[in-house]
Structures are given as C-alpha cells and as structure tokens.
Design a protein around this motif. Structure first.
Motif, PDB file in Angstrom:
ATOM      1  N   LYS A  90     -32.471 -77.516  29.706  1.00  0.00           N
ATOM      2  CA  LYS A  90     -31.832 -76.199  29.590  1.00  0.00           C
ATOM      3  C   LYS A  90     -32.837 -75.065  29.620  1.00  0.00           C
ATOM      4  CE  LYS A  90     -27.665 -77.422  27.022  1.00  0.00           C
ATOM      5  NZ  LYS A  90     -27.108 -77.538  25.682  1.00  0.00           N
ATOM      6  N   THR A  91     -33.875 -75.170  28.783  1.00  0.00           N
ATOM      7  CA  THR A  91     -34.783 -74.041  28.616  1.00  0.00           C
ATOM      8  C   THR A  91     -35.984 -74.082  29.550  1.00  0.00           C
ATOM      9  OG1 THR A  91     -36.126 -75.154  26.948  1.00  0.00           O
ATOM     10  CG2 THR A  91     -34.173 -73.960  26.167  1.00  0.00           C
ATOM     11  N   GLY A  92     -36.301 -75.282  30.048  1.00  0.00           N
ATOM     12  CA  GLY A  92     -37.496 -75.416  30.875  1.00  0.00           C
ATOM     13  C   GLY A  92     -38.767 -75.490  30.049  1.00  0.00           C
ATOM     14  N   GLU A  93     -38.623 -75.396  28.717  1.00  0.00           N
ATOM     15  CA  GLU A  93     -39.821 -75.437  27.866  1.00  0.00           C
ATOM     16  C   GLU A  93     -40.337 -76.867  27.756  1.00  0.00           C
ATOM     17  OE1 GLU A  93     -41.417 -72.795  26.861  1.00  0.00           O
ATOM     18  OE2 GLU A  93     -39.876 -71.510  27.729  1.00  0.00           O
ATOM     19  N   TYR A  94     -41.613 -76.966  27.372  1.00  0.00           N
ATOM     20  CA  TYR A  94     -42.250 -78.276  27.311  1.00  0.00           C
ATOM     21  C   TYR A  94     -42.177 -78.837  25.892  1.00  0.00           C
ATOM     22  CZ  TYR A  94     -44.161 -77.232  31.936  1.00  0.00           C
ATOM     23  OH  TYR A  94     -44.309 -76.934  33.264  1.00  0.00           O
ATOM     24  N   CYS A  95     -42.067 -80.145  25.827  1.00  0.00           N
ATOM     25  CA  CYS A  95     -41.854 -80.810  24.543  1.00  0.00           C
ATOM     26  C   CYS A  95     -42.707 -82.082  24.479  1.00  0.00           C
ATOM     27  CB  CYS A  95     -40.362 -81.152  24.419  1.00  0.00           C
ATOM     28  SG  CYS A  95     -39.952 -82.128  22.973  1.00  0.00           S
ATOM     29  N   TRP A  96     -43.520 -82.184  23.440  1.00  0.00           N
ATOM     30  CA  TRP A  96     -44.386 -83.370  23.259  1.00  0.00           C
ATOM     31  C   TRP A  96     -43.608 -84.481  22.559  1.00  0.00           C
ATOM     32  CZ3 TRP A  96     -48.819 -83.470  25.756  1.00  0.00           C
ATOM     33  CH2 TRP A  96     -49.509 -82.277  26.002  1.00  0.00           C
ATOM     34  N   ILE A  97     -43.871 -85.702  22.989  1.00  0.00           N
ATOM     35  CA  ILE A  97     -43.262 -86.849  22.296  1.00  0.00           C
ATOM     36  C   ILE A  97     -44.362 -87.816  21.834  1.00  0.00           C
ATOM     37  CG2 ILE A  97     -41.163 -86.672  23.694  1.00  0.00           C
ATOM     38  CD1 ILE A  97     -42.165 -89.287  25.121  1.00  0.00           C
ATOM     39  N   ASP A  98     -43.989 -88.692  20.931  1.00  0.00           N
ATOM     40  CA  ASP A  98     -44.821 -89.851  20.511  1.00  0.00           C
ATOM     41  C   ASP A  98     -46.134 -89.457  19.841  1.00  0.00           C
ATOM     42  OD1 ASP A  98     -42.834 -91.378  21.469  1.00  0.00           O
ATOM     43  OD2 ASP A  98     -44.017 -92.416  22.984  1.00  0.00           O
ATOM     44  N   PHE A  99     -46.094 -89.423  18.524  1.00  0.00           N
ATOM     45  CA  PHE A  99     -47.294 -89.000  17.773  1.00  0.00           C
ATOM     46  C   PHE A  99     -47.832 -90.102  16.866  1.00  0.00           C
ATOM     47  CE2 PHE A  99     -43.780 -85.810  17.070  1.00  0.00           C
ATOM     48  CZ  PHE A  99     -43.940 -85.149  18.281  1.00  0.00           C
ATOM     49  N   ASP A 100     -47.567 -91.354  17.165  1.00  0.00           N
ATOM     50  CA  ASP A 100     -47.906 -92.380  16.168  1.00  0.00           C
ATOM     51  C   ASP A 100     -49.292 -92.990  16.342  1.00  0.00           C
ATOM     52  OD1 ASP A 100     -47.018 -93.555  18.485  1.00  0.00           O
ATOM     53  OD2 ASP A 100     -45.913 -95.167  17.505  1.00  0.00           O
ATOM     54  N   TYR A 101     -50.036 -92.576  17.358  1.00  0.00           N
ATOM     55  CA  TYR A 101     -51.391 -93.117  17.507  1.00  0.00           C
ATOM     56  C   TYR A 101     -52.367 -92.355  16.612  1.00  0.00           C
ATOM     57  CZ  TYR A 101     -50.660 -96.058  21.662  1.00  0.00           C
ATOM     58  OH  TYR A 101     -50.279 -97.032  22.538  1.00  0.00           O
ATOM     59  N   GLY A 102     -53.246 -93.120  15.979  1.00  0.00           N
ATOM     60  CA  GLY A 102     -54.302 -92.501  15.181  1.00  0.00           C
ATOM     61  C   GLY A 102     -55.624 -93.209  15.427  1.00  0.00           C
ATOM     62  N   TYR A 103     -56.685 -92.557  15.009  1.00  0.00           N
ATOM     63  CA  TYR A 103     -58.032 -93.083  15.240  1.00  0.00           C
ATOM     64  C   TYR A 103     -58.848 -92.891  13.975  1.00  0.00           C
ATOM     65  CZ  TYR A 103     -56.401 -92.682  19.974  1.00  0.00           C
ATOM     66  OH  TYR A 103     -55.642 -92.798  21.095  1.00  0.00           O
ATOM     67  N   ASP A 104     -59.982 -93.593  13.910  1.00  0.00           N
ATOM     68  CA  ASP A 104     -60.882 -93.377  12.784  1.00  0.00           C
ATOM     69  C   ASP A 104     -61.411 -91.946  12.824  1.00  0.00           C
ATOM     70  OD1 ASP A 104     -60.676 -95.854  11.621  1.00  0.00           O
ATOM     71  OD2 ASP A 104     -62.249 -96.726  12.865  1.00  0.00           O
ATOM     72  N   SER A 105     -61.758 -91.457  11.650  1.00  0.00           N
ATOM     73  CA  SER A 105     -62.306 -90.103  11.581  1.00  0.00           C
ATOM     74  C   SER A 105     -63.630 -90.045  12.340  1.00  0.00           C
ATOM     75  CB  SER A 105     -62.554 -89.716  10.124  1.00  0.00           C
ATOM     76  OG  SER A 105     -61.357 -89.771   9.412  1.00  0.00           O
ATOM     77  N   VAL A 106     -63.803 -88.993  13.082  1.00  0.00           N
ATOM     78  CA  VAL A 106     -65.047 -88.796  13.826  1.00  0.00           C
ATOM     79  C   VAL A 106     -65.490 -87.353  13.660  1.00  0.00           C
ATOM     80  CG1 VAL A 106     -64.657 -90.622  15.542  1.00  0.00           C
ATOM     81  CG2 VAL A 106     -63.711 -88.335  15.932  1.00  0.00           C
ATOM     82  N   GLU A 107     -66.681 -87.072  14.165  1.00  0.00           N
ATOM     83  CA  GLU A 107     -67.240 -85.739  13.995  1.00  0.00           C
ATOM     84  C   GLU A 107     -66.417 -84.680  14.746  1.00  0.00           C
ATOM     85  OE1 GLU A 107     -69.246 -84.692  12.009  1.00  0.00           O
ATOM     86  OE2 GLU A 107     -69.955 -82.779  12.746  1.00  0.00           O
ATOM     87  N   ASN A 108     -65.890 -85.074  15.883  1.00  0.00           N
ATOM     88  CA  ASN A 108     -65.070 -84.149  16.669  1.00  0.00           C
ATOM     89  C   ASN A 108     -63.622 -84.656  16.641  1.00  0.00           C
ATOM     90  OD1 ASN A 108     -64.004 -82.354  18.451  1.00  0.00           O
ATOM     91  ND2 ASN A 108     -65.099 -83.123  20.251  1.00  0.00           N
ATOM     92  N   PRO A 109     -62.860 -84.324  15.623  1.00  0.00           N
ATOM     93  CA  PRO A 109     -61.562 -84.979  15.426  1.00  0.00           C
ATOM     94  C   PRO A 109     -60.535 -84.679  16.506  1.00  0.00           C
ATOM     95  CG  PRO A 109     -61.837 -83.160  13.880  1.00  0.00           C
ATOM     96  CD  PRO A 109     -63.152 -83.327  14.576  1.00  0.00           C
ATOM     97  N   PHE A 110     -60.754 -83.614  17.278  1.00  0.00           N
ATOM     98  CA  PHE A 110     -59.752 -83.241  18.272  1.00  0.00           C
ATOM     99  C   PHE A 110     -60.162 -83.619  19.698  1.00  0.00           C
ATOM    100  CE2 PHE A 110     -59.501 -79.775  14.928  1.00  0.00           C
ATOM    101  CZ  PHE A 110     -58.582 -80.491  14.161  1.00  0.00           C
ATOM    102  N   GLY A 111     -61.292 -84.315  19.818  1.00  0.00           N
ATOM    103  CA  GLY A 111     -61.833 -84.644  21.143  1.00  0.00           C
ATOM    104  C   GLY A 111     -60.850 -85.387  22.025  1.00  0.00           C
ATOM    105  N   LEU A 112     -60.178 -86.372  21.464  1.00  0.00           N
ATOM    106  CA  LEU A 112     -59.250 -87.162  22.277  1.00  0.00           C
ATOM    107  C   LEU A 112     -58.073 -86.324  22.764  1.00  0.00           C
ATOM    108  CD1 LEU A 112     -59.359 -90.565  20.453  1.00  0.00           C
ATOM    109  CD2 LEU A 112     -59.447 -90.285  22.928  1.00  0.00           C
ATOM    110  N   ASP A 113     -57.581 -85.450  21.910  1.00  0.00           N
ATOM    111  CA  ASP A 113     -56.487 -84.568  22.334  1.00  0.00           C
ATOM    112  C   ASP A 113     -56.969 -83.623  23.445  1.00  0.00           C
ATOM    113  OD1 ASP A 113     -54.707 -85.697  20.604  1.00  0.00           O
ATOM    114  OD2 ASP A 113     -54.499 -83.971  19.270  1.00  0.00           O
ATOM    115  N   LEU A 114     -58.165 -83.097  23.283  1.00  0.00           N
ATOM    116  CA  LEU A 114     -58.699 -82.192  24.317  1.00  0.00           C
ATOM    117  C   LEU A 114     -58.889 -82.928  25.634  1.00  0.00           C
ATOM    118  CD1 LEU A 114     -59.533 -79.156  24.097  1.00  0.00           C
ATOM    119  CD2 LEU A 114     -59.160 -80.230  21.924  1.00  0.00           C
TER     120      LEU A 114
END
Lengths: 151, 315
Positions: free
Chosen positions: B201-225
């Motif tokens: 309907k709106t054409g807006e974007y929607c993220w799904i599936d957030f159940d993956y996690g990783y060990d803490s690292v120095e750059n915690p957002f690297g994988l998302d980037l």
C-alpha cells in the motif's frame, strides 16, 4: 603524561601475553616504572545462552580465565625485575557502548598513563571491517601517549 | 481435540483437504512434530497450523521447521509463528567464518522495541506453557524489494534515472531504521536483500527477521553495515554483476573493483554504468577489495549517501 606510567591492556589471549612478555623484557632494568595490567570486562552475549545458569557459568569461566591470566602476567613482570609494588591489576566493566578501545583510552587519559601497550591479533582487512580492531582504534585515537602494539 | 477448538477449526480451516483435527500443542519444544492441521495454543489464543515456512533463496527452498504458517482462529488473521529454536552455527561470508546464534529473546526484545514502527515487521513474543519463547508475527503485506527490482522492465539507464532515486530515498529510510536499532544497543544481525520488503500500500520498506546474533566485538554494527552495503550495491546496479558476466578486460575491471568479501561481484559500478555519479560510486567503493576505510556506523554511511540523493534529484 608520565611515560614511565605504563598501561598494558590485556584480554587473556595469547596476543595479550605476548604484549606482557615484550613489556617485561623492555622494562626489565628500567627504574621508576609503574605498570598497570588493565582488563576490560565485557559479559558474554546473554542471547546466545539457553538460560541464566548457562550464562552465569560462562561469566565465571571467563572471570577465572582472566584471574589466572593476570596472576601469570604479574609473575612475569616481577620475575623480569619489576618490584611487586609497582605492578597493579585493574578490571573495568564495559558494555557495547563505548567500545573497548574507547574505555581503554578513557582510563589512559583519566590516570595519566604515558605509555600504552597492547597485543594485536593480526586481523585481515575483512575481519577488521566486520569486527573492528581494538589496536587500530588505539593507534588512531590515542593522545599524549606512546602506543606499543605487539604482534 | 476439545470441542471448542474443533469449532474454531471448522470456522477457519482452509478450503482444501486437510487432516482436519490434529493435536493441540501447548508445549512447542518438539516443533518438528507440529504440522498441518495441528493447533498451537499460545497466550490464550489458538493457531491453526497450515505448514512450515520455507526460505527461498537462489531458486532453492529450505523448510524452516520452527517457523509455522498459521491462522489465528479467534480473529481469522494470518500469522507466522516462530517457535524457539536456540542454535549456534557457522555463517560464511566469503572466506570468513563467523559463529552466529539464533536467539528468540533477541527477536522478541526487538519486536517490543519496534512495536507500531512500520519500518519493521510487527509481532510479539509469547511463552508457551513450557516457557519456550515463540514469536507471533503479522504477515508483511508486501513483496521482497529485490524481486520487485528484478521484475522491472527497464534498461539500467532508465532505471537509474527514473526509478532509482525513489528507491534510494526509501533505502535511506531503511538505513535510518537500522540506526534506530543501533541506538538502542540492538543489531538486525541478518541484513540481506531478501529481508527487506516493500509494503504493497505505502511503498515503504520493512525489515524482517531479527533473530540472528553474534558475539560482542569491537565494531558491533559492522555486520549490519556490511549488509546495507550489499543492498546498496544491488539497488544501484539493478542486480548483481559478477566479473564473469562482463567484459572485464575491455572495461578495465580487476579484483580491486569487486566486493571485499565476494571477489567476483563488481562494486565499482561506474565502470559498468558511467552515468553513475562519482559520489555514489565512492560510497560503493567503501565495500570494495581496495578500500582501506570502512563505515562503522549508519550515520557515517548516511553522511556520504544522503548528498548523493540530493545530487541525483538535482541532476
């Protein structure tokens, strides 16, 4: 900043022990140095454990491993000739923010350490992108101190 | 099956031949045993199971036995039930192997955080009688962004000039959504182009599936980037372009023009499509094998990307 006020940042890894060994050999005959072994503690990710008991067990294992590491590191520095009273251990808790590197730099700045020693894992470019590198951040962001990076 | 539940099944069973009266599960531990026609009771509601969800990638279908397609019988609404399946496994990104864990708690936490925020799939975590944390999810009324783009019958030039600015604008919104997670100490953990949907309907974007996690690292957002970079490359190129697909010699394309982790995937897209502006191409080159500088946060990425959109609009 006092260059003889030395901060060795450790994480109970082989790389960190190499940094301790290197510092011990360099500082063996140095006079008037004060060495602090700094461990930045970050709890294991709770999400990966089935329950609280499993997570707490891992926390304890990590804690024991670091305790043993710090004890061994102290022994090495004292065996190299540093007076017992000039070697200190310190643990600082850190969550995801700020980063471990920033926490180390905060301690370095707050307490006037003039020399910072850290081991390096030798990450590939890809690993550095995905995971980040503590030693790289320290080299880039440290102010008013020398940084020894030991590979 | 109790009579009251039978009545619900009669009302909401699909109009096809089914094993009508299965078992009512209040404990979802053995999710492999829960199948078509069974009913799952969660949080005082009954869910008629229509089947296992399947992951469709690269023309293959993998059943996800812990994800059930259901009808919530009290409302008649379609729901997806993700049953608790805690596991650790190795994920491969190019030559790198990363240990990943699947966490129901993480996904339930994020669902709470993004409740009402339509940039994310909606749902809630509910424990069964055994304490397993299921997630009751609303179906995203939309289609995968990558499939939409693949279906466009435009040349790349037409796509880039006419369609891409709108897509980039919405992608920037999707990046801001990921930043919202990061600001709350969370990561998406599995940013892939098939995890971004376009609302019908709106054409807006929607993220799904957030159940993956990783060990803490120095750059915690690297994988998302990293994931955002892959999608950006896809939407800019109107698909994936491999070094084998192009005349690399004639175009002067080498491994340095390819992605850091996928050495066959061209990210220096300006060499393929010279009308791609240099500023946008520079963003893509942060993900190339020759890059020495990487984005560590969404604001760093957007600081470079947002002016590209403004320049495209002005052009």
């Amino acid at each position: 900043m006092d260059i003889k006020n030395i901060l060795i940042s450790v994480d109970a890894s082989d790389n960190a022990m190499r940094a301790v060994d290197y510092a011990a050999s360099i500082l063996a005959n140095a006079e008037g140095v004060r060495v602090t072994l700094l461990y930045i503690e970050r709890a294991p990710n709770r999400d990966k454990f089935d329950d609280e008991a499993a997570w707490l067990n891992q926390c304890k294992l990590d804690h024991d491993r670091v305790f043993d590491f710090l004890k061994t590191a102290r022994q090495k520095l004292v065996a190299a000739g540093l007076p017992e009273a000039s070697v200190h251990e310190r643990t600082v808790l850190c969550s995801a923010e700020p980063s471990i590197a920033q926490t180390i730099l905060d301690v370095q700045q707050a307490e006037g350490f003039g020399t910072l020693v850290v081991g390096r894992r030798g990450l590939t470019k890809g690993e550095e992108f995905l995971f980040g590198s503590v030693s790289s951040k320290l080299v880039h962001n440290a102010k008013n101190c020398a940084v020894w990076v030991v590979q | 099956m109790p009579e009251s539940v039978r009545e619900l099944v009669e009302r909401f069973k699909p109009p096809v031949s089914v094993r009508t009266y299965g078992t009512v599960f209040t404990d979802t531990t053995e999710f492999m045993n829960i199948g078509y026609g069974d009913v799952i009771k969660l949080g005082g509601r009954y869910y008629l199971v229509l089947g296992d969800e399947r992951e469709r990638r690269f023309g293959m279908e993998d059943p996800k036995f812990w994800v059930k397609r259901c009808v919530e019988m009290e409302s008649g609404q379609y729901r997806i039930l993700k049953l608790e399946f805690q596991e650790s496994f190795d994920q491969h990104i190019g030559s790198l192997t990363i240990t990943c864990h699947r966490s129901a708690a993480k996904e339930a936490r994020i669902l709470r955080l993004v409740a009402g925020d339509m940039r994310f799939m909606q749902g809630l975590g509910v424990r069964d009688e055994r304490g397993n944390l299921a997630r009751v999810l609303e179906r995203v009324a939309g289609r995968r962004l990558d499939l939409n783009i693949e279906d466009l019958h435009q040349s790349h030039r037409e796509y880039f000039q006419e369609t891409f600015p709108g897509i980039l604008q919405r992608f920037i919104g999707a990046c801001r959504a990921i930043h919202h997670l990061h600001q709350h100490g969370e990561t998406h953990g599995d940013i892939r182009r098939d995890h971004l949907y376009v609302d019908h309907k709106t054409g807006e974007y929607c993220w799904i599936d957030f159940d993956y996690g990783y060990d803490s690292v120095e750059n915690p957002f690297g994988l998302d980037l990293f994931g955002l970079g892959n999608i950006l490359s896809f939407i800019t190129g109107k698909g994936v372009h491999t070094i084998q697909d192009v005349d690399a010699e004639a175009l002067g394309i080498t491994e340095a023009d390819c992605a850091l982790f996928f050495r066959h995937r061209v990210v220096n897209l300006r060499k393929l499509f010279p009308y791609i502006p240099a500023d946008l191409n520079n963003v893509l080159m942060h993900y190339s094998a020759q890059s020495e500088v990487f984005y560590e946060s969404v604001p760093e990425l957007l600081a470079d990307l947002e002016p590209c959109l403004e320049n495209l609009r002005r052009a």
